[in-house]
Every structure is written in C-alpha cells, then in structure tokens.
Design a protein around this motif. Sequence first.
Motif, PDB file in Angstrom:
ATOM      1  N   LEU A  49       0.815  -1.216   0.000  1.00 55.37           N
ATOM      2  CA  LEU A  49       0.000   0.000   0.000  1.00 55.37           C
ATOM      3  C   LEU A  49       0.849   1.267   0.000  1.00 55.37           C
ATOM      4  O   LEU A  49       0.540   2.236  -0.699  1.00 55.37           O
ATOM      5  N   VAL A  50       1.930   1.272   0.815  1.00 54.77           N
ATOM      6  CA  VAL A  50       2.664   2.518   1.020  1.00 54.77           C
ATOM      7  C   VAL A  50       4.105   2.474   0.507  1.00 54.77           C
ATOM      8  O   VAL A  50       4.824   3.480   0.592  1.00 54.77           O
ATOM      9  N   GLY A  51       4.527   1.327   0.026  1.00 57.50           N
ATOM     10  CA  GLY A  51       5.910   1.201  -0.432  1.00 57.50           C
ATOM     11  C   GLY A  51       6.786   0.563   0.636  1.00 57.50           C
ATOM     12  O   GLY A  51       6.482   0.610   1.837  1.00 57.50           O
ATOM     13  N   VAL A  52       7.942  -0.007   0.181  1.00 53.73           N
ATOM     14  CA  VAL A  52       8.816  -0.758   1.088  1.00 53.73           C
ATOM     15  C   VAL A  52       9.428   0.151   2.142  1.00 53.73           C
ATOM     16  O   VAL A  52       9.435  -0.151   3.341  1.00 53.73           O
ATOM     17  N   GLU A  53       9.952   1.304   1.718  1.00 49.09           N
ATOM     18  CA  GLU A  53      10.658   2.182   2.655  1.00 49.09           C
ATOM     19  C   GLU A  53       9.746   2.655   3.786  1.00 49.09           C
ATOM     20  O   GLU A  53      10.107   2.601   4.967  1.00 49.09           O
ATOM     21  N   ALA A  54       8.538   3.105   3.438  1.00 50.13           N
ATOM     22  CA  ALA A  54       7.605   3.581   4.450  1.00 50.13           C
ATOM     23  C   ALA A  54       7.134   2.444   5.342  1.00 50.13           C
ATOM     24  O   ALA A  54       6.953   2.612   6.557  1.00 50.13           O
ATOM     25  N   SER A  55       6.957   1.255   4.763  1.00 48.10           N
ATOM     26  CA  SER A  55       6.512   0.109   5.547  1.00 48.10           C
ATOM     27  C   SER A  55       7.576  -0.307   6.551  1.00 48.10           C
ATOM     28  O   SER A  55       7.275  -0.589   7.709  1.00 48.10           O
ATOM     29  N   VAL A  56       8.850  -0.353   6.104  1.00 50.08           N
ATOM     30  CA  VAL A  56       9.937  -0.735   7.010  1.00 50.08           C
ATOM     31  C   VAL A  56      10.033   0.252   8.165  1.00 50.08           C
ATOM     32  O   VAL A  56      10.152  -0.128   9.338  1.00 50.08           O
ATOM     33  N   ALA A  57       9.983   1.579   7.858  1.00 47.91           N
ATOM     34  CA  ALA A  57      10.080   2.595   8.903  1.00 47.91           C
ATOM     35  C   ALA A  57       8.947   2.465   9.907  1.00 47.91           C
ATOM     36  O   ALA A  57       9.146   2.592  11.129  1.00 47.91           O
ATOM     37  N   THR A  58       7.748   2.184   9.412  1.00 46.74           N
ATOM     38  CA  THR A  58       6.583   2.070  10.298  1.00 46.74           C
ATOM     39  C   THR A  58       6.720   0.876  11.224  1.00 46.74           C
ATOM     40  O   THR A  58       6.495   0.991  12.444  1.00 46.74           O
ATOM     41  N   MET A  59       7.098  -0.281  10.682  1.00 48.86           N
ATOM     42  CA  MET A  59       7.170  -1.475  11.506  1.00 48.86           C
ATOM     43  C   MET A  59       8.329  -1.395  12.506  1.00 48.86           C
ATOM     44  O   MET A  59       8.207  -1.871  13.636  1.00 48.86           O
ATOM     45  N   GLN A  60       9.463  -0.800  12.106  1.00 48.23           N
ATOM     46  CA  GLN A  60      10.565  -0.636  13.056  1.00 48.23           C
ATOM     47  C   GLN A  60      10.148   0.265  14.219  1.00 48.23           C
ATOM     48  O   GLN A  60      10.485  -0.003  15.382  1.00 48.23           O
ATOM     49  N   PHE A  61       9.429   1.344  13.895  1.00 50.84           N
ATOM     50  CA  PHE A  61       8.949   2.255  14.939  1.00 50.84           C
ATOM     51  C   PHE A  61       8.031   1.527  15.920  1.00 50.84           C
ATOM     52  O   PHE A  61       8.227   1.572  17.141  1.00 50.84           O
ATOM     53  N   LEU A  62       7.076   0.821  15.398  1.00 51.47           N
ATOM     54  CA  LEU A  62       6.120   0.123  16.265  1.00 51.47           C
ATOM     55  C   LEU A  62       6.793  -1.005  17.036  1.00 51.47           C
ATOM     56  O   LEU A  62       6.512  -1.225  18.222  1.00 51.47           O
ATOM     57  N   LYS A  63       7.710  -1.734  16.353  1.00 50.60           N
ATOM     58  CA  LYS A  63       8.400  -2.849  16.998  1.00 50.60           C
ATOM     59  C   LYS A  63       9.267  -2.355  18.155  1.00 50.60           C
ATOM     60  O   LYS A  63       9.336  -2.984  19.213  1.00 50.60           O
ATOM     61  N   SER A  64       9.935  -1.203  17.960  1.00 45.43           N
ATOM     62  CA  SER A  64      10.781  -0.649  19.013  1.00 45.43           C
ATOM     63  C   SER A  64       9.959  -0.270  20.237  1.00 45.43           C
ATOM     64  O   SER A  64      10.363  -0.511  21.379  1.00 45.43           O
ATOM     65  N   ILE A  65       8.766   0.333  19.998  1.00 40.58           N
ATOM     66  CA  ILE A  65       7.905   0.697  21.139  1.00 40.58           C
ATOM     67  C   ILE A  65       7.436  -0.555  21.866  1.00 40.58           C
ATOM     68  O   ILE A  65       7.426  -0.611  23.096  1.00 40.58           O
ATOM     69  N   GLU A  66       7.077  -1.567  21.086  1.00 40.96           N
ATOM     70  CA  GLU A  66       6.611  -2.805  21.709  1.00 40.96           C
ATOM     71  C   GLU A  66       7.721  -3.459  22.536  1.00 40.96           C
ATOM     72  O   GLU A  66       7.459  -4.091  23.556  1.00 40.96           O
ATOM     73  N   ALA A  67       8.980  -3.293  22.075  1.00 33.98           N
ATOM     74  CA  ALA A  67      10.105  -3.887  22.795  1.00 33.98           C
ATOM     75  C   ALA A  67      10.282  -3.249  24.162  1.00 33.98           C
ATOM     76  O   ALA A  67      10.855  -3.846  25.076  1.00 33.98           O
ATOM     77  N   HIS A  68       9.831  -2.006  24.314  1.00 34.09           N
ATOM     78  CA  HIS A  68       9.932  -1.313  25.593  1.00 34.09           C
ATOM     79  C   HIS A  68       8.566  -1.230  26.269  1.00 34.09           C
ATOM     80  O   HIS A  68       8.237  -0.270  26.940  1.00 34.09           O
ATOM     81  N   SER A  69       7.755  -2.245  26.060  1.00 35.28           N
ATOM     82  CA  SER A  69       6.377  -2.214  26.559  1.00 35.28           C
ATOM     83  C   SER A  69       6.273  -2.164  28.070  1.00 35.28           C
ATOM     84  O   SER A  69       5.208  -1.886  28.610  1.00 35.28           O
ATOM     85  N   SER A  70       7.350  -2.454  28.751  1.00 38.81           N
ATOM     86  CA  SER A  70       7.287  -2.405  30.213  1.00 38.81           C
ATOM     87  C   SER A  70       7.211  -0.973  30.716  1.00 38.81           C
ATOM     88  O   SER A  70       6.783  -0.718  31.838  1.00 38.81           O
ATOM     89  N   ALA A  71       7.662  -0.010  29.879  1.00 42.49           N
ATOM     90  CA  ALA A  71       7.620   1.385  30.290  1.00 42.49           C
ATOM     91  C   ALA A  71       6.236   1.953  30.012  1.00 42.49           C
ATOM     92  O   ALA A  71       5.620   1.661  28.998  1.00 42.49           O
ATOM     93  N   GLU A  72       5.726   2.807  30.889  1.00 43.40           N
ATOM     94  CA  GLU A  72       4.364   3.304  30.756  1.00 43.40           C
ATOM     95  C   GLU A  72       4.313   4.811  30.496  1.00 43.40           C
ATOM     96  O   GLU A  72       3.240   5.376  30.385  1.00 43.40           O
ATOM     97  N   THR A  73       5.475   5.468  30.439  1.00 36.92           N
ATOM     98  CA  THR A  73       5.455   6.914  30.300  1.00 36.92           C
ATOM     99  C   THR A  73       5.967   7.320  28.936  1.00 36.92           C
ATOM    100  O   THR A  73       6.389   6.497  28.135  1.00 36.92           O
ATOM    101  N   GLU A  74       5.987   8.625  28.702  1.00 38.16           N
ATOM    102  CA  GLU A  74       6.424   9.139  27.411  1.00 38.16           C
ATOM    103  C   GLU A  74       7.908   8.928  27.170  1.00 38.16           C
ATOM    104  O   GLU A  74       8.388   9.085  26.053  1.00 38.16           O
TER     105      GLU A  74
END
Length: 688
Positions: free
Chosen positions: A110-135
């Motif tokens: 839908l959005v292209g490889v580059e945009a898809s990779v950036a989106t999933m890395q961003f979300l994956k990184s946040i999920e990796a720090h899911s123990s943190a609850e603040t900004e």
Amino acid sequence: MDIDPIEQELGITTYLCPDVVGFSAVLKARYSDFVVHEVASDGTVARLTCVEPRLITDPPLSQQPAEPPKAKEDQAADETNEKKRKHEEEVNEPVANPDWEALQRSFAELVGVEASVATMQFLKSIEAHSSAETESTAIKPDEEADKAQPQYNVSLPPVTDKKIRKTVHEWVRENLAGIARSDTLDIDKLETNKVIRVWHQKFTRKMPNWKAFEQNRNNNNQRRDNRPQVRKPPPGMKFLRFVLYKENMDTTHAINQLSRVNGNHGRKLRVGYSGMKDKRGITSQFVTVPAQTPIASLTRYNISHDSHRGGGHTRNQGVGVLRVGNFEYVAEDLRMGRLQGNRFDVALRNVQLEGLALHDMKERLARAALFLKDNGFINYFGVQRFGKFHDTHLTGIEVLKGNYEKAIDIIMEPKPNESEFMTTARKDWRNRFEAAEDRETAEKDCASRLVRNVNRNLNNSENSALNSLAKHPLDYKRAYGCIQKTMRMMFLHAVQSYCWNHVASFRIDTLGRQVVKGDLVSASTDDKFAVKLVTAEDIAASRYRLEDVLIPMIGTKTKDPENLAGEHFDKLLAKMELDRSVFEKLDEREFDLCGDYRTLICPSAELDYKIIEYTDSHQPLIQTDLMKLHGIEVEEASSANADPNKILLAMDVAFTLPSSTYATIALRELMKKPTSSEYQSELKLHNS
C-alpha cells in the motif's frame, strides 16, 4: 322552548319531536365531558388499550422472551454490527506476538517498502519497551537524543487519492488493532499534501483530534445501540396504523407533532388521517405512517413526567395530552373522509327540570333519550360550521355577488369579546376612508399599520388579506385570492349549508314529518349515485320513510324537490340577492360548486344513556381510554348521605353518528335547548 337568535339566523329553527319535553344542562363544561372515538370504514372503533411499543397482536412485553426471534435479515445485520463493535473494542487490546515481517510485506503493497519498514521498526521498538508506561519510552531516532523531541508517530509519503487513504486507514484498523492508530495530516488543505500518520497506541492522546476521535467512536456505538428497531411488515402491508389519543389539542397540532418523530432520517413523516376532531374534548382516531417507521420512535410520546396529568381525571385546568398505541400493519393509508363515523360519549352536567321531583326528572330524561334513539334528529349543519363568529356564510354571499370589498370588510369586522386593543384596530379599518382625500393611500397606510401592529392577533385569512392590501390597495379580489384555498372554499360551502338548514326547517314546518309527493330520495346502484322524485304510488305503497328523504346542497348539478321545499330555494336566494346562475359564473374557477345531497333526518345509532347523581360539580363523569389504562375509575357519586339540596343530576349519553354530522345537533334535539357557546355560557355548573 328557548330561542337562540344565532341558531335562528342560521336556519336551525325547529325540532323533529317538539312535543317531547326537554331539559337544561351544561354541555362541554370540562373538555373531558366530550369524548370521541372514531369509527373506521370497516366498523372498527378507535380505542387506546395499549401504549407499549409492540403490535397489538403481540403478547405484552412482560410476557415476551428477553430476545424475541428475529428474521434472517435482522440476524445478519446484528451479526455485522456485532463484528464492528467487537473490532472497535479490540483497539485497546494489544495483539500478542505480531508477525512483523508479514505485516511489513502486506503494508508495503500500500505505502511502499521504505515507508513500511520505517513504520514497523517504529512500532516494533515501542513494543520492545512495553514495560515502560510513560512518554520516556518514545524513540529518539537521531544521535542528538537529548535535544530532539520524542517520536510519537511515523509519517507516510503524501497520498493524493482519497480511496487509497481510506484503504490505508482500514488496513491499520484491521491489522494493527491494539498497536496503532492512524490519522490524516492536512498540511495546507491541498490534496497533494495530505499525509497519513501512524501513531502507536500508547501515544494516541497526543493526537490533535484525539477527543473528537474518541467521542465519535462512542457516539457511533451509542447510536447503534439506541437505534429504534424496525420490524419487517408482512407482504403487502405498506403502512403502520395506530390509535392517536389526544386531550385538549387540535388535530393539526397533534399531526404536526407526529410528523417530527425520530427514525425518519430528518424528513417529516407522512401521516395519514381520516378527519379533524374537536380540540375541546378527548378524542381517539386512527392514523397511518409508512410501515418502515420504528414503533419505538412513536411511543416516545407516551412518556409522561407526571402520572396525574391527562386522562380527564384532574380538577386542574386542562393541558394538551398526546398518546399513541394499538399498532398494526395495514395495506392502505388513511385519507380525509375515509371513515364510517364517530362514537360520542357526552356528559351533560347540572340537569334542570323545574317543578319535578328527582324521580320524575329521571323518568323525563329517559323518555327524551328513547325518543332520540327511535326517531333521530334533523340533520342540521351545526353553528360551528359557520365559524367562530358565525359569519362565514356572509362572506361567501358577497363572494358569489362578486363584491370582494364587502367580503374583506366582513372578515375584518369588529368581533364580540375581543380586547379593546383589537376592537380599536378593527374600527380603524372600518373608518379608513373617513376624511381621506386619496382612498388608495389611506387604505395602504391603514393596512400597513395593522400588519405592523396587530398581525399576531389576527387569523391567517385576515393577515393574508391585509398583507396583500398593504402592497396593492383597493385590489380586493387579489386580496381575497391570497387567503388559503381551504378557507375560501369554506366560505362558499357555508352558503350551501346556510341554504340547506333553512330549506330543511321549511320542509319540516310546512310539509310535515312524513314523506310527501315531490320529495327526493336515493335511487343509487352499486356503481352509480342517483336520486328520484317520490310519486303518489310510492306514498300509497309506503316505500319510503322520512329518513330516506334528501335535501340538496344547492349547486350546478343538484336537482330540486318538486314541491314547496324546492320552491323555497329560489325565495331564499332572492332574499340574499342571488340566483342560481352565480354558482356557474363564479370567478373562483378552481372551485366547482356542483353541490351534493344530505339526508333530512339522521338516526342516532346505538344510543345508550346513564343518569348520574353527584355532588362535586367538577368531578369526572366519563372514564377515558387513558384512565382505563392507568386503572383510574370514575368516582361514585357521593350523594347517599349528602344534603338533598346539594345533589346534582347529570346525564351521560353515548351514540354513534355518520361522518359530517354534528353531535351538538343531536344533543339539541335531546334537550330541546340551544347548544351555541353563547347560550351555554349563561348556564351554571351548580345550583345557587
């Protein structure tokens, strides 16, 4: 017998059974003393017996299962709505162990490889720090982490196609539920600069439109939950019929209220009904709306904030009450005139028969009721046919003469019992030409002044005429033409009714209370209306009764009786300075005064009566539909141990009449007393 000058002027001058002794009583002392139930074309009587949001054929709601069985179509719709609801609820439920590689490949389409990779890395990184609850869990992508702002979202390349943007948002909702949400950033209101941003779920409160986003989602759920359910009608049933019950409210106001119910997509609801009912009374009539109208949206009018309001069982001043119920699907809608008649239940208070003991009074009342039941009454048009001030026929006469100036002057004449302010204004109109050098200017100034100062106190006909004359002074024909069509027709019909009343009285007084040669009777067949003259042979064979005799409502296509009654029409027209040609030469080309026929005598079908002793001059005497629903009984008269001098006598009389006949005229025959409001206002509710 008392003589009422108003009735005398309108031709209501005699009685069918004048030898039967009448009595004095107060009519319509309270609006709950006049109860009307419409009788449909099939003979069904409109009675309000159920106000629950269900069909009258269904069991009561208390006996229905919690979830009534639904049609397959309804079940499929509910399943679809339930899926959507669950989908939205899952937004706050993080997806366990997402397959990031699969998501990346799918999103790239839908959005292209580059945009898809950036989106999933961003979300994956946040999920990796899911123990943190603040900004502080937000990623700082560059090396100047201490100086950079936290990253809450990823911006995708601009998308100009609205359909593609919609597809991207749907993909995020479907595949990243509980992980991310998306919105559109409108940089400079150009389609080429609309950017989709993907936010991690933890940072959605940072979204600029987060509150509106949540509110819309909640409102959609609430609307879906509260939406009135529409029941699928049986094949061929295109309308929903129900009973409209109203107290102290005119029909037009009640219908306007119903036309604004919810569930019709903001449009006014098409409401069908068969006839207008009295405002000062309690009436039940049938009404139809389109079959797809949700029953629940109509029954919202049944919610009362005060359980003691309505039902005719209070001593307080009346308030308008509206209730609906007894729902059923029907094939055809209702139109004006599609009814058999009305069932009346009327309380006559403080009955007076001077010089008689209580027992003898009851016997006289019973005798009067039986005579009305057996013989009926002269089928006069009641005084209400001629307007509030009994002058609509006078306006109609001047219109037939072509004298529109006089017609407007009659409409604007000073009226009895008006405020001094209005009386002064009407006299101002009457005297508008006094000492005027320029009639046109004088009339324009007067009409403009009245429109400006008293328009709220004038009726629609008066306002329409004055507004026209303020712009086009002295053009009375134009001013009359600005009056509503139904009202202009009423003026002309009042002339026909006036003639009918006078000829009917003449027929009874001059030719007697039996069929005579030259009378008109019906000779109709199943598919054609026709009349015939009574012959000497018909009289010898006793083929007809007085109830069969017809009197024409004079018009271009009516036939006169060939006896003295027929000749009286011409004398009556000559007295009004008219002749028969005026009905054909009428300037009102949109109207066709072809005339009609009306039975001389009207029977009082299914007449019942009850004589009541009571002591409280304001207590209810008739149990209404709403009282029955609430289990409220009419209090028994507490006269057993009362002072005999304080006992009051009332008569509750019930009867069924065909449409276009007047209950007040039936009661006039019963009491042998006038029924006009002017006469009734002189009577008292209790003994002095």
